[in-house]
Design a protein around this motif. Sequence first.
Motif, PDB file in Angstrom:
ATOM      1  N   VAL A  82       6.831  12.602  14.374  1.00 29.16           N
ATOM      2  CA  VAL A  82       7.428  12.213  13.089  1.00 29.16           C
ATOM      3  C   VAL A  82       7.490  10.687  12.987  1.00 29.16           C
ATOM      4  O   VAL A  82       7.144  10.096  11.958  1.00 29.16           O
ATOM      5  N   SER A  83       7.901  10.038  14.074  1.00 29.47           N
ATOM      6  CA  SER A  83       8.012   8.568  14.063  1.00 29.47           C
ATOM      7  C   SER A  83       6.665   7.915  13.842  1.00 29.47           C
ATOM      8  O   SER A  83       6.538   6.968  13.059  1.00 29.47           O
ATOM      9  N   VAL A  84       5.643   8.418  14.543  1.00 29.62           N
ATOM     10  CA  VAL A  84       4.304   7.829  14.404  1.00 29.62           C
ATOM     11  C   VAL A  84       3.816   7.979  12.964  1.00 29.62           C
ATOM     12  O   VAL A  84       3.299   7.027  12.373  1.00 29.62           O
ATOM     13  N   ILE A  85       4.009   9.163  12.398  1.00 30.84           N
ATOM     14  CA  ILE A  85       3.538   9.396  11.022  1.00 30.84           C
ATOM     15  C   ILE A  85       4.253   8.454  10.045  1.00 30.84           C
ATOM     16  O   ILE A  85       3.615   7.797   9.226  1.00 30.84           O
ATOM     17  N   LEU A  86       5.593   8.375  10.160  1.00 27.98           N
ATOM     18  CA  LEU A  86       6.346   7.502   9.249  1.00 27.98           C
ATOM     19  C   LEU A  86       5.916   6.050   9.428  1.00 27.98           C
ATOM     20  O   LEU A  86       5.747   5.307   8.456  1.00 27.98           O
ATOM     21  N   HIS A  87       5.747   5.631  10.687  1.00 23.47           N
ATOM     22  CA  HIS A  87       5.371   4.248  10.997  1.00 23.47           C
ATOM     23  C   HIS A  87       4.019   3.923  10.349  1.00 23.47           C
ATOM     24  O   HIS A  87       3.851   2.870   9.728  1.00 23.47           O
ATOM     25  N   ILE A  88       3.072   4.844  10.470  1.00 23.59           N
ATOM     26  CA  ILE A  88       1.724   4.608   9.947  1.00 23.59           C
ATOM     27  C   ILE A  88       1.711   4.655   8.421  1.00 23.59           C
ATOM     28  O   ILE A  88       1.135   3.774   7.771  1.00 23.59           O
ATOM     29  N   VAL A  89       2.376   5.653   7.845  1.00 22.57           N
ATOM     30  CA  VAL A  89       2.370   5.784   6.375  1.00 22.57           C
ATOM     31  C   VAL A  89       2.993   4.539   5.734  1.00 22.57           C
ATOM     32  O   VAL A  89       2.434   3.956   4.802  1.00 22.57           O
ATOM     33  N   ALA A  90       4.143   4.111   6.271  1.00 22.38           N
ATOM     34  CA  ALA A  90       4.804   2.927   5.695  1.00 22.38           C
ATOM     35  C   ALA A  90       3.918   1.701   5.843  1.00 22.38           C
ATOM     36  O   ALA A  90       3.815   0.882   4.918  1.00 22.38           O
ATOM     37  N   SER A  91       3.240   1.564   6.989  1.00 22.23           N
ATOM     38  CA  SER A  91       2.399   0.376   7.199  1.00 22.23           C
ATOM     39  C   SER A  91       1.230   0.370   6.220  1.00 22.23           C
ATOM     40  O   SER A  91       0.856  -0.683   5.714  1.00 22.23           O
ATOM     41  N   ILE A  92       0.661   1.541   5.949  1.00 21.24           N
ATOM     42  CA  ILE A  92      -0.460   1.602   5.006  1.00 21.24           C
ATOM     43  C   ILE A  92       0.013   1.243   3.593  1.00 21.24           C
ATOM     44  O   ILE A  92      -0.621   0.460   2.884  1.00 21.24           O
ATOM     45  N   GLN A  93       1.167   1.792   3.207  1.00 20.66           N
ATOM     46  CA  GLN A  93       1.690   1.491   1.864  1.00 20.66           C
ATOM     47  C   GLN A  93       2.002  -0.002   1.714  1.00 20.66           C
ATOM     48  O   GLN A  93       1.709  -0.608   0.680  1.00 20.66           O
ATOM     49  N   LEU A  94       2.576  -0.594   2.757  1.00 14.89           N
ATOM     50  CA  LEU A  94       2.915  -2.020   2.692  1.00 14.89           C
ATOM     51  C   LEU A  94       1.647  -2.869   2.656  1.00 14.89           C
ATOM     52  O   LEU A  94       1.600  -3.894   1.973  1.00 14.89           O
ATOM     53  N   THR A  95       0.625  -2.444   3.383  1.00 16.47           N
ATOM     54  CA  THR A  95      -0.631  -3.200   3.384  1.00 16.47           C
ATOM     55  C   THR A  95      -1.296  -3.142   2.017  1.00 16.47           C
ATOM     56  O   THR A  95      -1.852  -4.149   1.542  1.00 16.47           O
ATOM     57  N   GLN A  96      -1.209  -1.978   1.365  1.00 16.06           N
ATOM     58  CA  GLN A  96      -1.758  -1.882   0.000  1.00 16.06           C
ATOM     59  C   GLN A  96      -1.019  -2.830  -0.939  1.00 16.06           C
ATOM     60  O   GLN A  96      -1.620  -3.495  -1.785  1.00 16.06           O
ATOM     61  N   MET A  97       0.314  -2.889  -0.764  1.00 15.58           N
ATOM     62  CA  MET A  97       1.138  -3.783  -1.585  1.00 15.58           C
ATOM     63  C   MET A  97       0.713  -5.234  -1.370  1.00 15.58           C
ATOM     64  O   MET A  97       0.581  -6.021  -2.297  1.00 15.58           O
ATOM     65  N   LYS A  98       0.469  -5.572  -0.111  1.00 20.09           N
ATOM     66  CA  LYS A  98       0.071  -6.931   0.248  1.00 20.09           C
ATOM     67  C   LYS A  98      -1.284  -7.275  -0.357  1.00 20.09           C
ATOM     68  O   LYS A  98      -1.478  -8.368  -0.877  1.00 20.09           O
ATOM     69  N   ARG A  99      -2.237  -6.344  -0.295  1.00 19.81           N
ATOM     70  CA  ARG A  99      -3.577  -6.614  -0.848  1.00 19.81           C
ATOM     71  C   ARG A  99      -3.477  -6.870  -2.351  1.00 19.81           C
ATOM     72  O   ARG A  99      -4.126  -7.770  -2.881  1.00 19.81           O
ATOM     73  N   ALA A 100      -2.632  -6.042  -3.028  1.00 19.28           N
ATOM     74  CA  ALA A 100      -2.500  -6.178  -4.477  1.00 19.28           C
ATOM     75  C   ALA A 100      -1.799  -7.480  -4.837  1.00 19.28           C
ATOM     76  O   ALA A 100      -2.002  -8.027  -5.918  1.00 19.28           O
ATOM     77  N   ALA A 101      -0.963  -7.986  -3.913  1.00 22.50           N
ATOM     78  CA  ALA A 101      -0.137  -9.155  -4.228  1.00 22.50           C
ATOM     79  C   ALA A 101      -0.941 -10.444  -4.281  1.00 22.50           C
ATOM     80  O   ALA A 101      -0.471 -11.430  -4.832  1.00 22.50           O
ATOM     81  N   ARG A 102      -2.135 -10.470  -3.673  1.00 21.91           N
ATOM     82  CA  ARG A 102      -2.952 -11.684  -3.751  1.00 21.91           C
ATOM     83  C   ARG A 102      -4.393 -11.304  -4.056  1.00 21.91           C
ATOM     84  O   ARG A 102      -5.222 -11.202  -3.155  1.00 21.91           O
ATOM     85  N   PRO A 103      -4.706 -11.078  -5.350  1.00 15.75           N
ATOM     86  CA  PRO A 103      -6.056 -10.609  -5.693  1.00 15.75           C
ATOM     87  C   PRO A 103      -7.140 -11.660  -5.451  1.00 15.75           C
ATOM     88  O   PRO A 103      -8.263 -11.302  -5.130  1.00 15.75           O
ATOM     89  N   VAL A 104      -6.816 -12.948  -5.626  1.00 12.79           N
ATOM     90  CA  VAL A 104      -7.803 -14.011  -5.392  1.00 12.79           C
ATOM     91  C   VAL A 104      -7.440 -14.715  -4.085  1.00 12.79           C
ATOM     92  O   VAL A 104      -6.338 -15.244  -3.941  1.00 12.79           O
ATOM     93  N   ALA A 105      -8.363 -14.708  -3.135  1.00  9.82           N
ATOM     94  CA  ALA A 105      -8.068 -15.293  -1.823  1.00  9.82           C
ATOM     95  C   ALA A 105      -8.204 -16.811  -1.877  1.00  9.82           C
ATOM     96  O   ALA A 105      -8.862 -17.358  -2.766  1.00  9.82           O
ATOM     97  N   TYR A 106      -7.557 -17.494  -0.943  1.00  8.88           N
ATOM     98  CA  TYR A 106      -7.705 -18.945  -0.829  1.00  8.88           C
ATOM     99  C   TYR A 106      -9.078 -19.286  -0.264  1.00  8.88           C
ATOM    100  O   TYR A 106      -9.598 -18.573   0.594  1.00  8.88           O
ATOM    101  N   ALA A 107      -9.660 -20.400  -0.760  1.00  6.96           N
ATOM    102  CA  ALA A 107     -10.886 -20.913  -0.140  1.00  6.96           C
ATOM    103  C   ALA A 107     -10.543 -21.452   1.246  1.00  6.96           C
ATOM    104  O   ALA A 107     -11.302 -21.307   2.194  1.00  6.96           O
ATOM    105  N   LYS A 108      -9.387 -22.066   1.351  1.00  5.84           N
ATOM    106  CA  LYS A 108      -8.891 -22.574   2.643  1.00  5.84           C
ATOM    107  C   LYS A 108      -7.456 -22.134   2.811  1.00  5.84           C
ATOM    108  O   LYS A 108      -6.658 -22.265   1.897  1.00  5.84           O
ATOM    109  N   LYS A 109      -7.121 -21.584   3.979  1.00  4.01           N
ATOM    110  CA  LYS A 109      -5.729 -21.216   4.232  1.00  4.01           C
ATOM    111  C   LYS A 109      -5.431 -21.495   5.693  1.00  4.01           C
ATOM    112  O   LYS A 109      -6.155 -21.060   6.578  1.00  4.01           O
TER     113      LYS A 109
END
Lengths: 232, 257
Positions: A82-109
Amino acid sequence: MSIQMSATVVGGHPNRASRFYAAPIGKKAVMAVTGVVLFGFVLGHLAGNLQVFEGQHQLDSYAAFLKATPVLLWGTRLVLLVSVILHIVASIQLTQMKRAARPVAYAKKNNSHSSFASRTMMWSGPFIAFFIAFHLMHFTLGTGQPNFNGAAVFGNIVQAFQSPLVAFFYIFAMLLLGTHLHHGLYSMFQTLGANHPSFMPVIKRVAALGAILITAGFIAIPVAVLAGVIHT
Amino acid sequence: MNLTLHVWRQNSASDKGRMVRYEARDVNPDMSFLEMLDVVNEELILKGDNPIAFDHDCREGVCGSCGFMINGVAHGPSHGTAVCQLHMRHYKDGDVLFLEPWRARAFPVVKDLYVDRKALDRIIAAGGYISVSTGSAPDGNAILVPKDKSDRAMDAAACIGCGACVAACPNASAALFTGAKISHLGLLPQGQPERRQRALSMVAQAAAEGFGHCTNIGECEAVCPKEIKLEVIARMNRDFLKASWTSRQKPLAGSDG
């Protein structure tokens, strides 16, 4: 104060739990708490594994004890699953949120102030998940191993790690587990709100030291087999 | 000194945008970074080109209007300052600088280096306030505030809302900004009545604006011109966790529309 401005943002959730999980901090808290559970397992697993240094009898009788108490064995497995599933599902959802939060990447970061471990959690995490699947097939199910004997844990370990390829794969996986724990052990405190100038520097040091000791403890086993210190 | 600038040029939010190379000649080391851009812009105007648009106001490091990325670092290499307080003496002849706007879905580009940061205003509107009774002025010192809490509230209140934390965060999270506002009000007695609801509402608004989550890595803390600490994020998390499970009131502003 315009009420319309923020209307419907916090509404629309039937209960506390769904409103809690809808927020990024809620998902992070789930990751932190399941992280604590998984860390507890890693510690217990290390303590069990290190009995390999006590000899064949000690390790095999420990394995027999676990198998003789199915409530403990399957209870632990269920909580971990149960812990592994919750840990993975939450991480995937948060990563999707992160990808959506910066649609245009920096040329330099320049990410020079964060640790390598903290920026590679989404690389080390999936690799550890893959490793767990491999590890379960390798040492629990004995998939594809004609000489595998579920009761002879000591013999299985020695036989497996005599192959340098297998041993180095395990060592590599444990190094990634170490980096994952290095950031995770500190991060769970920050996520759950425990950050105070009097103890945060201590938590950071203990997290780094704990990650190193745990990694060293696990790696010691394949190294000892390769070096011939542990043999049948 | 002469510099090569690669500047993000974008005519509007719908324009795709591109990096354009400019040469900044005879840059005076006593200029601020924005003054250097002013000189570049004067040349562009004389040539009949569009000047580079960037947000700015006080140029004293206190208003929070200015800010862009210089070689991948929000507000540039000088620690604890906004870009208006960065001086050209930190650079040397021949340096190549990449200037880009804050990049986040919640910060749409208005033009060039100028982004729309109203999303931060909406986070404030969701709960970054206290209720006061109007009427005659209250007695001075009627509400006692411990010195350490007053200091910490002031440290958090130093946040100028420039958005550098969002820009520096790999997840484009506004956690440092939101945490600073929640800590500023939550540390003071006047901020207690709405404390739980404030955490719920502001956190929900930040997510609704499209900011990412916090991965506790500290890139924000490193670039903050007001040196806000990660501790404010832990405090926000604490308030949010408590409020989520124990608050008996509905969240502020809009749970019923």
